[in-house]
Design a protein around this motif. Structure first.
Motif, PDB file in Angstrom:
ATOM      1  N   VAL A 103       0.842  -1.189   0.000  1.00  0.00           N
ATOM      2  CA  VAL A 103       0.000   0.000   0.000  1.00  0.00           C
ATOM      3  C   VAL A 103       0.880   1.242   0.000  1.00  0.00           C
ATOM      4  O   VAL A 103       2.049   1.199   0.374  1.00  0.00           O
ATOM      5  N   ARG A 104       0.288   2.357  -0.430  1.00  0.00           N
ATOM      6  CA  ARG A 104       0.998   3.636  -0.452  1.00  0.00           C
ATOM      7  C   ARG A 104       0.272   4.612   0.482  1.00  0.00           C
ATOM      8  O   ARG A 104      -0.943   4.754   0.419  1.00  0.00           O
ATOM      9  N   ARG A 105       1.035   5.318   1.318  1.00  0.00           N
ATOM     10  CA  ARG A 105       0.441   6.278   2.259  1.00  0.00           C
ATOM     11  C   ARG A 105       0.478   7.693   1.676  1.00  0.00           C
ATOM     12  O   ARG A 105       1.056   7.918   0.608  1.00  0.00           O
ATOM     13  N   ILE A 106      -0.103   8.643   2.396  1.00  0.00           N
ATOM     14  CA  ILE A 106      -0.179  10.020   1.913  1.00  0.00           C
ATOM     15  C   ILE A 106       1.015  10.852   2.357  1.00  0.00           C
ATOM     16  O   ILE A 106       1.185  11.982   1.894  1.00  0.00           O
ATOM     17  N   SER A 107       1.847  10.318   3.227  1.00  0.00           N
ATOM     18  CA  SER A 107       3.013  11.048   3.710  1.00  0.00           C
ATOM     19  C   SER A 107       4.267  10.556   2.995  1.00  0.00           C
ATOM     20  O   SER A 107       4.268   9.502   2.360  1.00  0.00           O
ATOM     21  N   GLY A 108       5.346  11.312   3.132  1.00  0.00           N
ATOM     22  CA  GLY A 108       6.616  10.930   2.522  1.00  0.00           C
ATOM     23  C   GLY A 108       7.315   9.850   3.325  1.00  0.00           C
ATOM     24  O   GLY A 108       6.691   9.056   4.020  1.00  0.00           O
ATOM     25  N   GLY A 109       8.650   9.838   3.255  1.00  0.00           N
ATOM     26  CA  GLY A 109       9.416   8.858   4.018  1.00  0.00           C
ATOM     27  C   GLY A 109       9.618   7.559   3.270  1.00  0.00           C
ATOM     28  O   GLY A 109       9.236   7.419   2.105  1.00  0.00           O
ATOM     29  N   GLY A 110      10.224   6.596   3.973  1.00  0.00           N
ATOM     30  CA  GLY A 110      10.646   5.348   3.360  1.00  0.00           C
ATOM     31  C   GLY A 110       9.672   4.207   3.540  1.00  0.00           C
ATOM     32  O   GLY A 110       8.653   4.318   4.233  1.00  0.00           O
ATOM     33  N   ALA A 111      10.008   3.075   2.911  1.00  0.00           N
ATOM     34  CA  ALA A 111       9.167   1.881   2.964  1.00  0.00           C
ATOM     35  C   ALA A 111       9.252   1.220   4.337  1.00  0.00           C
ATOM     36  O   ALA A 111      10.306   1.191   4.965  1.00  0.00           O
ATOM     37  N   MET A 112       8.132   0.684   4.777  1.00  0.00           N
ATOM     38  CA  MET A 112       8.030   0.002   6.063  1.00  0.00           C
ATOM     39  C   MET A 112       7.532  -1.426   5.847  1.00  0.00           C
ATOM     40  O   MET A 112       6.551  -1.639   5.135  1.00  0.00           O
TER      41      MET A 112
END
Length: 257
Positions: free
Chosen positions: A78-87
């Motif tokens: 899934v893709r979130r609305i915030s930046g940052g790296g993969a979890m």
């Protein structure tokens, strides 16, 4: 700066496990509700219904995720609305929470200052468990044993969303089969380096996952107040509609191919 927190009547949502895509949608809905003044500032502690990889808003799906590895292990991407790296998420091995607050909470702060400010309470909780944890710019929490958590942030609709994923435990071999970036960083060092680079809370505390979460909630409540709340029927309806229209679609997943 503590008075900024205490200007607000904080609420806690700690609900039953939800699907990965629904969690993405709930972050958007709850943050927009807070920004509109229809919901008080909210700490939401997530429970995961299934394993997932969550990639940042601006990350390339192709570069981050090995689709064969994800399919083999039954892991939703899934893709979130915030930046940052993969979890890399496994329900029993992960602690995730998000804070949705009016943008005034971080008014005048740079992104780095806002990350440090919004992580301060959880650093206090970790230290009460015997972990000397600290903030690592821009978006990590670490200890002498390695990285503990990664954060991401977004500002939208006059609100700030700040969420953190913490490693309670980790299946490093599986992670390396699913995440390309982890493989690139660690392939020359082997799986043991993955374990060392991300050092889980289980090994550092010896406590059950639920006890770590309880400590975190108690710390927030003692410092800033925290009243029990729940996802409203309207919020859930809107979140499910967002899964169908956005977060569950291939178009959203491939917004950065």
């Amino acid at each position: 700066m503590i008075e900024r927190w205490n200007r607000h009547d904080w609420q806690l949502i700690h609900a039953a496990p939800q699907s990965p895509a629904l969690h993405m949608a709930l972050d958007e809905v709850i943050t927009d509700e807070v920004g509109a003044g229809r919901r008080p500032p909210t700490l939401r502690v997530w429970e995961w219904a299934s394993s997932a990889v969550v990639i940042g808003r601006f990350q390339s799906l192709r570069n981050e995720v090995d689709p064969e590895g994800a399919r083999h292990h039954g892991i939703e991407v899934v893709r979130r609305i915030s930046g940052g790296g993969a979890m890399f998420i496994e329900p029993g091995n992960t602690i995730t929470y998000s804070l949705s607050a009016p943008e005034s909470l971080v008014e005048g702060m740079s992104f780095q200052e806002a990350y440090a400010f919004m992580d301060a309470w959880v650093l206090k909780a970790l230290r009460s468990l015997g972990i000397e944890a600290w903030y690592v710019p821009l978006n990590d929490i670490a200890s002498a044993s390695g990285k503990i958590a990664g954060a991401a942030q977004a500002r939208r609709s006059r609100a700030v969303l700040h969420h953190v994923t913490m490693a309670y435990d980790i299946d490093a071999a599986k992670m390396l089969e699913v995440l390309r970036i982890g493989r690139e960083k660690l392939s020359d060092k082997g799986t043991q380096s993955a374990v060392k680079r991300v050092d889980p809370l289980r090994s550092q505390t010896g406590l059950p996952r639920e006890a770590v979460i309880e400590c975190m909630i108690d710390t927030f409540r003692q410092d800033h107040g925290l009243a029990p709340s729940a996802i409203s029927a309207e919020e859930m309806t809107r979140a499910k509609a967002l899964v169908a229209a956005k977060f569950g679609t291939q178009e959203w997943m491939e917004v950065v191919p």
